[in-house]
Design a protein around this motif. Structure first.
Motif, PDB file in Angstrom:
ATOM      1  N   ALA A 112       0.742  -1.199  -0.017  1.00 19.01           N
ATOM      2  CA  ALA A 112       0.191   0.146   0.047  1.00 19.01           C
ATOM      3  C   ALA A 112       0.934   1.330  -0.021  1.00 19.01           C
ATOM      4  CB  ALA A 112      -0.916  -0.007   1.297  1.00 19.01           C
ATOM      5  N   MET A 113       2.238   1.128   0.089  1.00 18.48           N
ATOM      6  CA  MET A 113       3.017   2.283   0.253  1.00 18.48           C
ATOM      7  C   MET A 113       2.739   2.941  -1.112  1.00 18.48           C
ATOM      8  SD  MET A 113       6.651   0.785   1.774  1.00 18.48           S
ATOM      9  CE  MET A 113       7.470   2.279   1.033  1.00 18.48           C
ATOM     10  N   PRO A 114       2.446   4.547  -0.972  1.00 13.62           N
ATOM     11  CA  PRO A 114       2.416   5.114  -2.195  1.00 13.62           C
ATOM     12  C   PRO A 114       3.664   5.223  -2.930  1.00 13.62           C
ATOM     13  CG  PRO A 114       2.002   6.563  -0.420  1.00 13.62           C
ATOM     14  CD  PRO A 114       2.241   5.136   0.094  1.00 13.62           C
ATOM     15  N   VAL A 115       3.874   5.223  -4.316  1.00 18.96           N
ATOM     16  CA  VAL A 115       5.127   5.578  -5.076  1.00 18.96           C
ATOM     17  C   VAL A 115       4.766   6.429  -5.971  1.00 18.96           C
ATOM     18  CG1 VAL A 115       6.910   4.300  -6.173  1.00 18.96           C
ATOM     19  CG2 VAL A 115       5.537   3.202  -4.495  1.00 18.96           C
ATOM     20  N   THR A 116       5.548   7.365  -6.144  1.00 18.96           N
ATOM     21  CA  THR A 116       5.503   8.440  -7.002  1.00 18.96           C
ATOM     22  C   THR A 116       6.035   8.150  -8.408  1.00 18.96           C
ATOM     23  OG1 THR A 116       5.323  10.250  -5.463  1.00 18.96           O
ATOM     24  CG2 THR A 116       5.914  10.939  -7.769  1.00 18.96           C
ATOM     25  N   SER A 117       7.053   7.608  -8.179  1.00 21.05           N
ATOM     26  CA  SER A 117       7.764   6.952  -9.624  1.00 21.05           C
ATOM     27  C   SER A 117       8.635   6.023  -9.111  1.00 21.05           C
ATOM     28  CB  SER A 117       8.588   8.202 -10.062  1.00 21.05           C
ATOM     29  OG  SER A 117       9.403   7.918 -11.117  1.00 21.05           O
ATOM     30  N   GLY A 118       8.855   5.216 -10.313  1.00 22.00           N
ATOM     31  CA  GLY A 118       9.845   3.969 -10.195  1.00 22.00           C
ATOM     32  C   GLY A 118      11.181   4.316 -10.091  1.00 22.00           C
ATOM     33  N   GLU A 119      11.342   5.494 -10.280  1.00 23.22           N
ATOM     34  CA  GLU A 119      12.664   6.167 -10.219  1.00 23.22           C
ATOM     35  C   GLU A 119      13.061   6.897  -8.941  1.00 23.22           C
ATOM     36  OE1 GLU A 119      14.929   5.714 -12.727  1.00 23.22           O
ATOM     37  OE2 GLU A 119      13.518   4.569 -13.567  1.00 23.22           O
ATOM     38  N   SER A 120      12.074   6.816  -7.909  1.00 23.54           N
ATOM     39  CA  SER A 120      12.277   7.489  -7.002  1.00 23.54           C
ATOM     40  C   SER A 120      13.227   6.730  -5.946  1.00 23.54           C
ATOM     41  CB  SER A 120      10.950   7.311  -5.763  1.00 23.54           C
ATOM     42  OG  SER A 120      10.022   8.157  -6.675  1.00 23.54           O
ATOM     43  N   ARG A 121      13.972   7.297  -5.016  1.00 22.47           N
ATOM     44  CA  ARG A 121      14.924   6.992  -4.079  1.00 22.47           C
ATOM     45  C   ARG A 121      14.328   7.217  -2.689  1.00 22.47           C
ATOM     46  NH1 ARG A 121      18.239   3.897  -6.101  1.00 22.47           N
ATOM     47  NH2 ARG A 121      19.700   3.852  -4.416  1.00 22.47           N
ATOM     48  N   TRP A 122      14.613   6.015  -1.648  1.00 20.62           N
ATOM     49  CA  TRP A 122      13.888   6.160  -0.268  1.00 20.62           C
ATOM     50  C   TRP A 122      14.928   6.151   0.755  1.00 20.62           C
ATOM     51  CZ3 TRP A 122       8.600   5.643   0.271  1.00 20.62           C
ATOM     52  CH2 TRP A 122       7.818   5.467  -0.956  1.00 20.62           C
ATOM     53  N   LEU A 123      14.669   7.017   1.840  1.00 17.33           N
ATOM     54  CA  LEU A 123      15.491   7.149   2.979  1.00 17.33           C
ATOM     55  C   LEU A 123      14.534   6.555   4.081  1.00 17.33           C
ATOM     56  CD1 LEU A 123      17.247  10.405   2.473  1.00 17.33           C
ATOM     57  CD2 LEU A 123      18.237   8.231   2.152  1.00 17.33           C
ATOM     58  N   SER A 124      15.316   6.003   5.062  1.00 15.59           N
ATOM     59  CA  SER A 124      14.706   5.853   6.424  1.00 15.59           C
ATOM     60  C   SER A 124      15.362   6.753   7.143  1.00 15.59           C
ATOM     61  CB  SER A 124      15.094   4.546   6.961  1.00 15.59           C
ATOM     62  OG  SER A 124      14.611   4.355   8.293  1.00 15.59           O
ATOM     63  N   LEU A 125      14.219   7.870   7.789  1.00 17.36           N
ATOM     64  CA  LEU A 125      14.892   8.959   8.500  1.00 17.36           C
ATOM     65  C   LEU A 125      15.197   8.679   9.967  1.00 17.36           C
ATOM     66  CD1 LEU A 125      12.387  11.409   7.006  1.00 17.36           C
ATOM     67  CD2 LEU A 125      14.519  10.806   5.943  1.00 17.36           C
ATOM     68  N   SER A 126      16.383   9.232  10.472  1.00 19.83           N
ATOM     69  CA  SER A 126      16.390   9.330  11.964  1.00 19.83           C
ATOM     70  C   SER A 126      15.518  10.323  12.445  1.00 19.83           C
ATOM     71  CB  SER A 126      18.120   9.626  12.026  1.00 19.83           C
ATOM     72  OG  SER A 126      18.214  11.021  11.543  1.00 19.83           O
ATOM     73  N   ARG A 127      15.455  10.200  13.848  1.00 24.82           N
ATOM     74  CA  ARG A 127      14.515  11.218  14.589  1.00 24.82           C
ATOM     75  C   ARG A 127      14.971  12.648  14.372  1.00 24.82           C
ATOM     76  NH1 ARG A 127      10.803  10.195  18.155  1.00 24.82           N
ATOM     77  NH2 ARG A 127      11.392   8.076  18.376  1.00 24.82           N
ATOM     78  N   PHE A 128      16.075  13.169  14.084  1.00 28.24           N
ATOM     79  CA  PHE A 128      16.482  14.515  14.005  1.00 28.24           C
ATOM     80  C   PHE A 128      16.530  14.835  12.298  1.00 28.24           C
ATOM     81  CE2 PHE A 128      17.762  13.229  18.314  1.00 28.24           C
ATOM     82  CZ  PHE A 128      17.526  14.442  18.917  1.00 28.24           C
ATOM     83  N   GLN A 129      15.882  14.065  11.675  1.00 29.55           N
ATOM     84  CA  GLN A 129      15.585  14.427  10.165  1.00 29.55           C
ATOM     85  C   GLN A 129      13.895  14.538   9.998  1.00 29.55           C
ATOM     86  OE1 GLN A 129      17.524  10.765   8.511  1.00 29.55           O
ATOM     87  NE2 GLN A 129      18.867  12.388   7.356  1.00 29.55           N
ATOM     88  N   TRP A 130      13.244  14.367  10.944  1.00 27.82           N
ATOM     89  CA  TRP A 130      11.728  14.658  11.196  1.00 27.82           C
ATOM     90  C   TRP A 130      11.113  15.727  10.516  1.00 27.82           C
ATOM     91  CZ3 TRP A 130       9.200  10.690  14.882  1.00 27.82           C
ATOM     92  CH2 TRP A 130       9.504   9.330  14.944  1.00 27.82           C
ATOM     93  N   LEU A 131      11.987  16.739  10.646  1.00 31.19           N
ATOM     94  CA  LEU A 131      11.137  18.149  10.702  1.00 31.19           C
ATOM     95  C   LEU A 131      11.167  18.689   9.183  1.00 31.19           C
ATOM     96  CD1 LEU A 131      12.856  19.796  13.720  1.00 31.19           C
ATOM     97  CD2 LEU A 131      10.836  18.480  13.450  1.00 31.19           C
ATOM     98  N   SER A 132      12.011  19.256   8.786  1.00 27.02           N
ATOM     99  CA  SER A 132      12.025  19.942   7.419  1.00 27.02           C
ATOM    100  C   SER A 132      12.142  18.780   6.277  1.00 27.02           C
ATOM    101  CB  SER A 132      13.289  21.034   7.255  1.00 27.02           C
ATOM    102  OG  SER A 132      14.630  20.375   7.298  1.00 27.02           O
ATOM    103  N   PRO A 133      11.520  18.954   5.213  1.00 24.44           N
ATOM    104  CA  PRO A 133      11.334  18.211   4.026  1.00 24.44           C
ATOM    105  C   PRO A 133      13.031  17.902   3.554  1.00 24.44           C
ATOM    106  CG  PRO A 133      10.160  19.775   3.627  1.00 24.44           C
ATOM    107  CD  PRO A 133      10.675  20.115   4.933  1.00 24.44           C
TER     108      PRO A 133
END
Length: 312
Positions: A226-247
């Motif tokens: 069910a994860m929405p995917v914008t594009s097959g070319e997208s890259r994915w990151l798992s964010l550490s807690r201190f990356q949760w604020l700004s895009p």
């Protein structure tokens, strides 16, 4: 108007100032989006200069290092107000005691010389996921489901913002030269909707919440399809807690991982941990910069039935 900042801490600071509130309306008991927009435009030249020489900000944050994201958020607010000439900060995290009993704590006390008003701010950054019960009712829960929107709102408006009225607060405020005080909530963050139901489309928001919140999706570990995917070319990151604020943004040639690799990482993670993960989907723009397009939480399959998330 898009204003770009290279340094992560500066981007977080800009987000703290200018992002949308989680609160509805613009009453005297909350900091409005309109006020934040004006503050953002006023602070753009300062933020640009800070982005060129961020050492003052990074040193400030290093001296106040904490494992708590809320303390990081509050440290950014304090830095902003202490470096705004129209403001004077009186106190931060000032405890209030009544005899041997702790009554509460003022998150932030400061004076706005332009408005000639002393303020008390209660500050929080929150992330709530919409969970729909079998009877059709919605509940907004934190990644740790013991944290609920309704509980937070009650604590802020029925307890924390009333602290200045307690007899124990009067001598403390008098020592700081504060008479009349305006108490307000300064609450930022994101709301996440079920990916399996409607992805990131606008939907119902809590009655206490903004009509225009920052949004994301969420799904259970067993429902990764069910994860929405914008594009097959997208890259994915798992964010550490201190990356949760700004895009997130990145100039790496190929940051993070592809969709299939991220799903494999998620399966491995949840095979041995209950800890929720916040993901960011990145897409490359015309300049070669990777920018966050969407973000979403993946939570353990038992969420939210188990009211306390174990730590891995």
């Amino acid at each position: 108007m898009r204003v770009e900042f290279r340094h992560h801490a500066v981007r977080d600071l800009a987000w703290v100032i200018g992002s949308t509130s989680l609160l509805a309306g613009d009453g005297d008991d909350r900091v409005s989006d309109a006020w934040c927009r004006l503050a953002w435009y006023d602070r753009i030249p300062w933020l640009r200069e800070l982005d060129r020489s961020p050492e003052g900000l990074t040193d400030w944050l290093a001296a106040r290092r904490s494992p708590l994201l809320g303390h990081y958020f509050e440290s950014l607010i304090e830095y902003w107000l202490r470096h705004w000439r129209r403001m004077t900060v009186h106190a931060v995290r000032l405890p209030v005691r009544w005899g041997e009993r702790d009554i509460g704590e003022f998150d932030l006390l400061f004076r706005d010389h332009f408005r000639d008003i002393d303020y008390h701010w209660e500050c929080a950054v929150k992330f709530f996921l919409r969970h729909r019960h079998a009877d059709g009712s919605d509940e907004w829960l934190g990644p740790n489901p013991r944290d609920t929107l309704q509980r937070k709102w009650r604590k802020v408006f029925d307890q924390q913002l009333l602290l200045a009225r307690h007899p124990a607060a009067e001598p403390l405020l008098a020592q700081l030269g504060i008479g009349a005080l305006r108490s307000q909530a300064f609450i930022k963050g994101y709301l996440f909707s079920p990916a399996s139901a409607d992805g990131c489309r606008p939907d119902s928001v809590p009655p206490e919440g903004s009509s225009y919140p920052l949004r994301g999706w969420w799904c259970h570990a067993a429902g990764l399809e069910a994860m929405p995917v914008t594009s097959g070319e997208s890259r994915w990151l798992s964010l550490s807690r201190f990356q949760w604020l700004s895009p997130v943004r990145s100039r790496e040639l190929s940051p993070g991982m592809g969709h299939e690799a991220m799903q494999a990482l998620l399966r491995q993670h949840f095979a041995g941990s209950d800890r929720p993960l916040l993901l960011a989907e990145l897409a490359r723009d015309g300049s070669g910069l990777w920018r966050e397009r969407r973000r979403g939480f993946v939570v353990a399959d038992h969420w939210p039935l188990k009211r306390e998330i174990g730590r891995s």
